[in-house]
Write an enzyme that holds these catalytic residues in place. Structure first.
Site, PDB file in Angstrom:
ATOM      1  N   GLN A 266      28.498  34.497  92.677  1.00 35.69           N
ATOM      2  CA  GLN A 266      29.418  33.191  92.560  1.00 35.69           C
ATOM      3  C   GLN A 266      29.006  32.173  93.767  1.00 35.69           C
ATOM      4  O   GLN A 266      29.131  32.530  94.993  1.00 35.69           O
ATOM      5  CB  GLN A 266      30.827  33.695  93.008  1.00 35.69           C
ATOM      6  CG  GLN A 266      31.988  32.542  92.512  1.00 35.69           C
ATOM      7  CD  GLN A 266      33.284  32.770  92.767  1.00 35.69           C
ATOM      8  OE1 GLN A 266      33.658  33.104  94.268  1.00 35.69           O
ATOM      9  NE2 GLN A 266      34.168  32.928  92.163  1.00 35.69           N
TER      10      GLN A 266
ATOM     11  N   ARG B 130      41.648  43.658  92.881  1.00 42.27           N
ATOM     12  CA  ARG B 130      42.353  44.849  93.899  1.00 42.27           C
ATOM     13  C   ARG B 130      42.021  46.058  93.170  1.00 42.27           C
ATOM     14  O   ARG B 130      41.542  47.132  93.992  1.00 42.27           O
ATOM     15  CB  ARG B 130      43.927  44.507  93.905  1.00 42.27           C
ATOM     16  CG  ARG B 130      44.098  43.380  94.539  1.00 42.27           C
ATOM     17  CD  ARG B 130      45.859  43.416  94.831  1.00 42.27           C
ATOM     18  NE  ARG B 130      46.291  42.034  95.428  1.00 42.27           N
ATOM     19  CZ  ARG B 130      47.419  41.860  95.480  1.00 42.27           C
ATOM     20  NH1 ARG B 130      48.367  42.776  95.300  1.00 42.27           N
ATOM     21  NH2 ARG B 130      47.782  40.766  96.215  1.00 42.27           N
TER      22      ARG B 130
ATOM     23  N   TYR C 166      38.618  24.716  95.886  1.00 43.36           N
ATOM     24  CA  TYR C 166      37.310  24.233  96.521  1.00 43.36           C
ATOM     25  C   TYR C 166      36.746  23.157  96.016  1.00 43.36           C
ATOM     26  O   TYR C 166      37.433  22.241  95.297  1.00 43.36           O
ATOM     27  CB  TYR C 166      36.577  25.422  96.425  1.00 43.36           C
ATOM     28  CG  TYR C 166      37.285  26.734  97.124  1.00 43.36           C
ATOM     29  CD1 TYR C 166      37.874  26.422  98.429  1.00 43.36           C
ATOM     30  CD2 TYR C 166      37.249  28.179  96.681  1.00 43.36           C
ATOM     31  CE1 TYR C 166      38.609  27.742  99.179  1.00 43.36           C
ATOM     32  CE2 TYR C 166      37.852  29.193  97.307  1.00 43.36           C
ATOM     33  CZ  TYR C 166      38.488  28.910  98.578  1.00 43.36           C
ATOM     34  OH  TYR C 166      39.120  30.013  99.066  1.00 43.36           O
TER      35      TYR C 166
ATOM     36  N   PRO D 285      35.423  38.433  91.541  1.00 46.30           N
ATOM     37  CA  PRO D 285      34.811  37.915  92.979  1.00 46.30           C
ATOM     38  C   PRO D 285      36.055  38.174  94.086  1.00 46.30           C
ATOM     39  O   PRO D 285      37.325  37.645  93.958  1.00 46.30           O
ATOM     40  CB  PRO D 285      34.380  36.357  92.628  1.00 46.30           C
ATOM     41  CG  PRO D 285      35.288  36.100  91.354  1.00 46.30           C
ATOM     42  CD  PRO D 285      35.246  37.407  90.593  1.00 46.30           C
TER      43      PRO D 285
ATOM     44  N   HIS E  38      32.240  28.550  91.313  1.00 43.71           N
ATOM     45  CA  HIS E  38      33.649  28.486  91.528  1.00 43.71           C
ATOM     46  C   HIS E  38      34.287  27.249  91.469  1.00 43.71           C
ATOM     47  O   HIS E  38      34.183  26.274  92.432  1.00 43.71           O
ATOM     48  CB  HIS E  38      33.799  29.057  92.993  1.00 43.71           C
ATOM     49  CG  HIS E  38      35.149  29.564  93.219  1.00 43.71           C
ATOM     50  ND1 HIS E  38      36.246  29.358  92.607  1.00 43.71           N
ATOM     51  CD2 HIS E  38      35.525  30.474  94.458  1.00 43.71           C
ATOM     52  CE1 HIS E  38      37.066  30.018  92.939  1.00 43.71           C
ATOM     53  NE2 HIS E  38      36.623  30.632  94.426  1.00 43.71           N
TER      54      HIS E  38
ATOM     55  N   THR F 179      36.413  37.451  98.349  1.00 38.22           N
ATOM     56  CA  THR F 179      35.979  37.363  99.739  1.00 38.22           C
ATOM     57  C   THR F 179      36.071  38.591 100.483  1.00 38.22           C
ATOM     58  O   THR F 179      37.212  38.922 100.492  1.00 38.22           O
ATOM     59  CB  THR F 179      36.767  35.970 100.271  1.00 38.22           C
ATOM     60  OG1 THR F 179      36.235  34.762  99.407  1.00 38.22           O
ATOM     61  CG2 THR F 179      36.400  35.805 101.773  1.00 38.22           C
TER      62      THR F 179
ATOM     63  N   GLY G 255      46.368  39.984  87.208  1.00 39.31           N
ATOM     64  CA  GLY G 255      47.693  40.539  86.816  1.00 39.31           C
ATOM     65  C   GLY G 255      47.396  41.409  85.456  1.00 39.31           C
ATOM     66  O   GLY G 255      48.600  41.750  84.831  1.00 39.31           O
TER      67      GLY G 255
END
Length: 357
Positions: free
Chosen positions: A97, A314, A179, A23, A174, A25, A292
């Site tokens: 999510q 990414r 959050y 996920p 999440h 944003t 990672g």
């Protein structure tokens, strides 16, 4: 063939490969509505066996950031249906999510009359971007009453039902990044003196009550959760190492009893090996590891059984053909960080596919 690219099946989760799109944003939901551009974006990346969408608010008060989507209105359900239809056409599964940002918000990002909420009225340090006022300090949250907590649980359940109506294969809670759910877990943020504060059992209560209620509404096999033990994102601050370890071990054990589909661990360097092992030992369903990873280290995680699935962020963000690229071992596009949270197709749906020269 590497295990990464082979079909996956565990419990009721059946995927065409072992790769998950994490996920992320992206802030393209104008008016908090999923749209055609988002459908294109997710469809481009449907080489993944499982896609987990960007954080999506279960209610208006959870809209902490500009242009994040919701799942509480008929229009939002209809918008998301375009996304799920597009992803399913390529044989991928997609989970929504659910992200209530809690105190990580500013009133300028919420509909008129609403204020950010949290376990306590402890303001988060730092600033947050707003479309109307630029960078602003986080607002002081309103501490949730028992009535407010009951409302939050109902909002999550309603959002989960809406997700199924929109064609999603399930939802991911999440519980990371500082959050709302993690705010309740962390004693630096949660200073309540009722049954939702104090010891580990009480601080875990909201997460477990929401999970149990959603599982009852849509089925436990359609529920996952994301954790990041020891993370200090969003001004959480560190607390006792053993208590963090026990918190997530206890939570994972209770979630196992509920029979949910998976736990998604967003890794960070502070997580000790014993915490990974403890979660793996007490939770019998799918474990997803994210952050990672390289294709090589991801393959190792699958082969040594420390993870059932591996997630990338990414790589998928900048490469719609990410899986094809790693399978062929060809170069990847670089991420354009200047367009991560902008509102158009630049840096979103215009990343090029790989073509050999």
């Amino acid at each position: 063939m590497k295990k990464l690219f082979t079909p996956f099946e565990k419990g009721s989760l059946k995927l065409k490969n072992h790769l998950v799109m994490a996920p992320m944003t992206r802030s393209r939901a104008i008016g908090n509505l999923p749209n055609e551009l988002m459908a294109i974006y997710y469809a481009q990346r449907s080489g993944a066996g499982l896609i987990v969408t960007e954080g999506t608010s279960p209610s208006p008060e959870g809209l902490g950031y500009p242009r994040i989507p919701g799942i509480y209105s008929e229009a939002q359900v209809a918008g998301w249906k375009k996304v799920t239809d597009a992803v399913h056409q390529n044989g991928s599964k997609i989970f929504l999510q659910l992200m209530h940002t809690g105190r990580i918000s500013n009133v300028a990002n919420l509909p008129d009359g609403l204020q950010p909420v949290g376990p306590s009225n402890i303001k988060a340090a730092g600033e947050i971007f707003t479309d109307s006022l630029g960078m602003q300090e986080h607002s002081v949250p309103v501490a949730l009453t028992q009535e407010g907590i009951t409302r939050v649980i109902a909002d999550f359940v309603n959002a989960s039902k809406n997700a199924i109506l929109a064609g999603f294969d399930g939802v991911e809670l999440h519980g990371a990044n500082g959050y709302l759910l993690e705010q309740f877990l962390n004693p630096n943020v949660n200073n309540r003196e009722d049954k939702y504060g104090g010891n580990i059992i009480n601080r875990s209560r909201l997460t477990l009550e929401i999970t149990e209620a959603i599982a009852a509404a849509i089925g436990p096999d359609k529920v996952g959760i994301r954790f990041s033990p020891f993370s200090q994102l969003s001004d959480q601050g560190a607390y006792d190492t053993e208590e963090v370890h026990q918190t997530y071990t206890c939570l994972s054990s209770e979630l196992d009893k509920l029979g949910i589909a998976y736990i998604h661990i967003s890794t960070n360097p502070e997580i000790p090996e014993k915490t990974y092992k403890a979660i793996r030992e007490v939770f019998t369903n799918t474990i997803i590891i994210c952050n990672g990873l390289t294709p090589e280290t991801a393959e190792e995680k699958l082969l040594d059984n420390s993870a059932d699935l591996v997630a990338f962020g990414r790589g998928f963000l900048a490469n719609p053909d990410f899986i094809s690229r790693i399978e062929k071992n060809v170069p990847q596009n670089d991420v354009d960080f200047s367009t991560l949270y902008s509102s158009g197709e630049a840096g979103y749906t215009d990343y090029p596919l790989y073509t050999s020269k």
